[in-house]
Write a protein that holds these residues in place. Sequence first.
Motif, PDB file in Angstrom:
ATOM      1  N   LEU A  46       0.863  -1.185   0.000  1.00  0.00           N
ATOM      2  CA  LEU A  46       0.000   0.000   0.000  1.00  0.00           C
ATOM      3  C   LEU A  46       0.897   1.232   0.000  1.00  0.00           C
ATOM      4  CD1 LEU A  46      -2.411  -1.336   2.752  1.00  0.00           C
ATOM      5  CD2 LEU A  46      -2.910  -1.193   0.293  1.00  0.00           C
ATOM      6  N   HIS A  47       0.879   1.967  -1.122  1.00  0.00           N
ATOM      7  CA  HIS A  47       1.705   3.174  -1.270  1.00  0.00           C
ATOM      8  C   HIS A  47       0.841   4.363  -0.833  1.00  0.00           C
ATOM      9  CE1 HIS A  47       4.575   5.832  -3.624  1.00  0.00           C
ATOM     10  NE2 HIS A  47       3.478   6.590  -3.636  1.00  0.00           N
ATOM     11  N   LEU A  48       1.237   4.984   0.275  1.00  0.00           N
ATOM     12  CA  LEU A  48       0.381   5.972   0.927  1.00  0.00           C
ATOM     13  C   LEU A  48       0.957   7.386   0.853  1.00  0.00           C
ATOM     14  CD1 LEU A  48      -0.354   3.954   4.211  1.00  0.00           C
ATOM     15  CD2 LEU A  48      -1.691   3.961   2.091  1.00  0.00           C
ATOM     16  N   HIS A  49       0.083   8.347   0.620  1.00  0.00           N
ATOM     17  CA  HIS A  49       0.381   9.764   0.833  1.00  0.00           C
ATOM     18  C   HIS A  49      -0.602  10.261   1.882  1.00  0.00           C
ATOM     19  CE1 HIS A  49       2.831  10.830  -2.910  1.00  0.00           C
ATOM     20  NE2 HIS A  49       2.495   9.563  -3.090  1.00  0.00           N
ATOM     21  N   ALA A  50      -0.166  11.219   2.686  1.00  0.00           N
ATOM     22  CA  ALA A  50      -1.054  11.795   3.700  1.00  0.00           C
ATOM     23  C   ALA A  50      -1.566  13.154   3.229  1.00  0.00           C
ATOM     24  CB  ALA A  50      -0.309  11.940   5.023  1.00  0.00           C
ATOM     25  N   VAL A  69       5.360   4.605   2.518  1.00  0.00           N
ATOM     26  CA  VAL A  69       5.006   6.026   2.589  1.00  0.00           C
ATOM     27  C   VAL A  69       5.770   6.798   1.511  1.00  0.00           C
ATOM     28  CG1 VAL A  69       4.437   5.972   5.033  1.00  0.00           C
ATOM     29  CG2 VAL A  69       6.800   6.432   4.315  1.00  0.00           C
ATOM     30  N   SER A  70       5.363   8.044   1.296  1.00  0.00           N
ATOM     31  CA  SER A  70       6.007   8.872   0.280  1.00  0.00           C
ATOM     32  C   SER A  70       6.994   9.840   0.923  1.00  0.00           C
ATOM     33  CB  SER A  70       4.956   9.672  -0.489  1.00  0.00           C
ATOM     34  OG  SER A  70       5.601  10.539  -1.406  1.00  0.00           O
ATOM     35  N   THR A  71       8.147  10.024   0.263  1.00  0.00           N
ATOM     36  CA  THR A  71       9.074  11.092   0.674  1.00  0.00           C
ATOM     37  C   THR A  71       9.194  12.117  -0.457  1.00  0.00           C
ATOM     38  OG1 THR A  71      11.039   9.971  -0.199  1.00  0.00           O
ATOM     39  CG2 THR A  71      10.412   9.475   2.090  1.00  0.00           C
ATOM     40  N   VAL A  90       3.503  -5.192 -10.420  1.00  0.00           N
ATOM     41  CA  VAL A  90       2.571  -4.158 -10.882  1.00  0.00           C
ATOM     42  C   VAL A  90       2.333  -3.125  -9.795  1.00  0.00           C
ATOM     43  CG1 VAL A  90       0.142  -3.778 -11.440  1.00  0.00           C
ATOM     44  CG2 VAL A  90       1.368  -5.632 -12.526  1.00  0.00           C
ATOM     45  N   ARG A  91       2.329  -1.864 -10.206  1.00  0.00           N
ATOM     46  CA  ARG A  91       1.767  -0.828  -9.348  1.00  0.00           C
ATOM     47  C   ARG A  91       0.537  -0.278 -10.052  1.00  0.00           C
ATOM     48  NH1 ARG A  91       4.542   4.749  -6.945  1.00  0.00           N
ATOM     49  NH2 ARG A  91       3.101   6.117  -8.045  1.00  0.00           N
ATOM     50  N   THR A  92      -0.531  -0.139  -9.275  1.00  0.00           N
ATOM     51  CA  THR A  92      -1.760   0.400  -9.833  1.00  0.00           C
ATOM     52  C   THR A  92      -2.320   1.397  -8.821  1.00  0.00           C
ATOM     53  OG1 THR A  92      -3.878  -0.205 -10.839  1.00  0.00           O
ATOM     54  CG2 THR A  92      -3.202  -1.473  -8.912  1.00  0.00           C
ATOM     55  N   LEU A 146      12.228   2.310  -4.941  1.00  0.00           N
ATOM     56  CA  LEU A 146      12.921   3.148  -5.914  1.00  0.00           C
ATOM     57  C   LEU A 146      11.944   3.504  -7.035  1.00  0.00           C
ATOM     58  CD1 LEU A 146      16.211   1.039  -6.176  1.00  0.00           C
ATOM     59  CD2 LEU A 146      15.755   2.984  -4.660  1.00  0.00           C
ATOM     60  N   GLU A 147      11.906   4.767  -7.398  1.00  0.00           N
ATOM     61  CA  GLU A 147      11.036   5.209  -8.497  1.00  0.00           C
ATOM     62  C   GLU A 147      11.908   5.767  -9.615  1.00  0.00           C
ATOM     63  OE1 GLU A 147       6.842   6.460  -6.389  1.00  0.00           O
ATOM     64  OE2 GLU A 147       8.375   7.992  -6.542  1.00  0.00           O
ATOM     65  N   LEU A 148      11.756   5.197 -10.809  1.00  0.00           N
ATOM     66  CA  LEU A 148      12.530   5.640 -11.971  1.00  0.00           C
ATOM     67  C   LEU A 148      11.572   6.101 -13.057  1.00  0.00           C
ATOM     68  CD1 LEU A 148      13.990   2.884 -10.691  1.00  0.00           C
ATOM     69  CD2 LEU A 148      15.674   3.466 -12.443  1.00  0.00           C
ATOM     70  N   LEU A 156      -5.231   4.873  -7.911  1.00  0.00           N
ATOM     71  CA  LEU A 156      -5.678   6.174  -8.403  1.00  0.00           C
ATOM     72  C   LEU A 156      -4.538   7.176  -8.572  1.00  0.00           C
ATOM     73  CD1 LEU A 156      -8.990   6.678  -6.360  1.00  0.00           C
ATOM     74  CD2 LEU A 156      -8.762   6.160  -8.787  1.00  0.00           C
ATOM     75  N   GLU A 157      -3.487   7.064  -7.765  1.00  0.00           N
ATOM     76  CA  GLU A 157      -2.389   8.027  -7.888  1.00  0.00           C
ATOM     77  C   GLU A 157      -1.908   8.136  -9.327  1.00  0.00           C
ATOM     78  OE1 GLU A 157       0.862   7.685  -5.135  1.00  0.00           O
ATOM     79  OE2 GLU A 157       2.177   8.939  -6.361  1.00  0.00           O
ATOM     80  N   ASP A 158      -1.895   6.999 -10.028  1.00  0.00           N
ATOM     81  CA  ASP A 158      -1.375   6.989 -11.393  1.00  0.00           C
ATOM     82  C   ASP A 158      -2.475   7.054 -12.456  1.00  0.00           C
ATOM     83  OD1 ASP A 158       1.128   6.634 -10.202  1.00  0.00           O
ATOM     84  OD2 ASP A 158       0.962   4.456 -10.280  1.00  0.00           O
TER      85      ASP A 158
HETATM   86 ZN    ZN Z   1       3.346   8.447  -4.562  1.00  0.00          ZN
END
Ligand code: ZN
Length: 299
Positions: free
Chosen positions: A60-64, A96-98, A240-242, A161-163, A244-246
């Motif tokens: 779960l990739h979360l932003h606050a 979490v997001s940085t 896979v990443r899926t 890691l995000e590329l 709403l963020e994307d």
């Molecule tokens: Zn994000």
Amino acid sequence: MNGTAWPYPAHPRTPWAPLLVNAALTGQVLTPARARHLPITPAAIAQDAAECVEAGATILHLHARDADGRPDWRPDTYRRVISAVRERCPDAIVCVSTTGRDEPALDRRAAVLELDGDEKPDMASLTLGSFNFHSGASVNEPDVIVALAERMAAAGIHPELELFDLGMAHLAHRLAARGLLPDTPYANLMLGFANGVPADARSLVALVDALPAGTVWAAAGLGIFQRPAGALAIAAGGHVRTGLEDNPDLDDADGRGLARNVDLVRRAVALADALGRPVATTDEARRELGLGRRSAVVA
Ligand code: ZN
């Protein structure tokens, strides 16, 4: 399970590892005006998290967001989100997001890494370079990326890691050489963003080849590219990443913003089913990434 470590070496007679489905639930940019079902409050994020885990998501990739729905870096805000999510999904992998898109100061971006106890995140995003999004630049200077990686390593938090382009893989090797990546790095390859790497097979292969050996990789496609990027990755042994963020649109290019996170997770799982790829349980996902079980993490 038979105790054999994933990933198996690629071979026609060995299966790919069970699929890790990463659900990016909220993001930094979207508003409910564009994505009607965007979860903003801790309770809404936790509800979406529970539905997505039930449907097959394991990360779960979360932003606050703050009370007004704006992006919020403050650890207390993240603590409320993670607490609500863990209450509903105690074993899921919390990332979490940085991001520096709205808050460039290193100490603020890294503050979430200091959460402890049951609210300590398992993972945190680490974008490996500066990038021009459609609407503006995301600035990630090399020293800041290294400093974030150092703080994640010190805290025992696994980087996501995000590329967004091929050149960003270079920094992954530099971080690995400095001992700042875990034994099993995890990378999300962000495909189809304007100004970034296209969402095609040739680009995906180039990116995967450029990663440090042994990296567990996933593909995330922007908008209409979410589905083809996922299909390419599932067929090629990636993950896979899926979410709403994307991509806020269920019917792809209709622009109506009616997708729900669980719809997008179900769509990824259906693609995996069609391609004969099993979807990982939470235990399998933790093992594939070299993460401990939650009970061991907390203890
Ligand atoms: Zn994000």
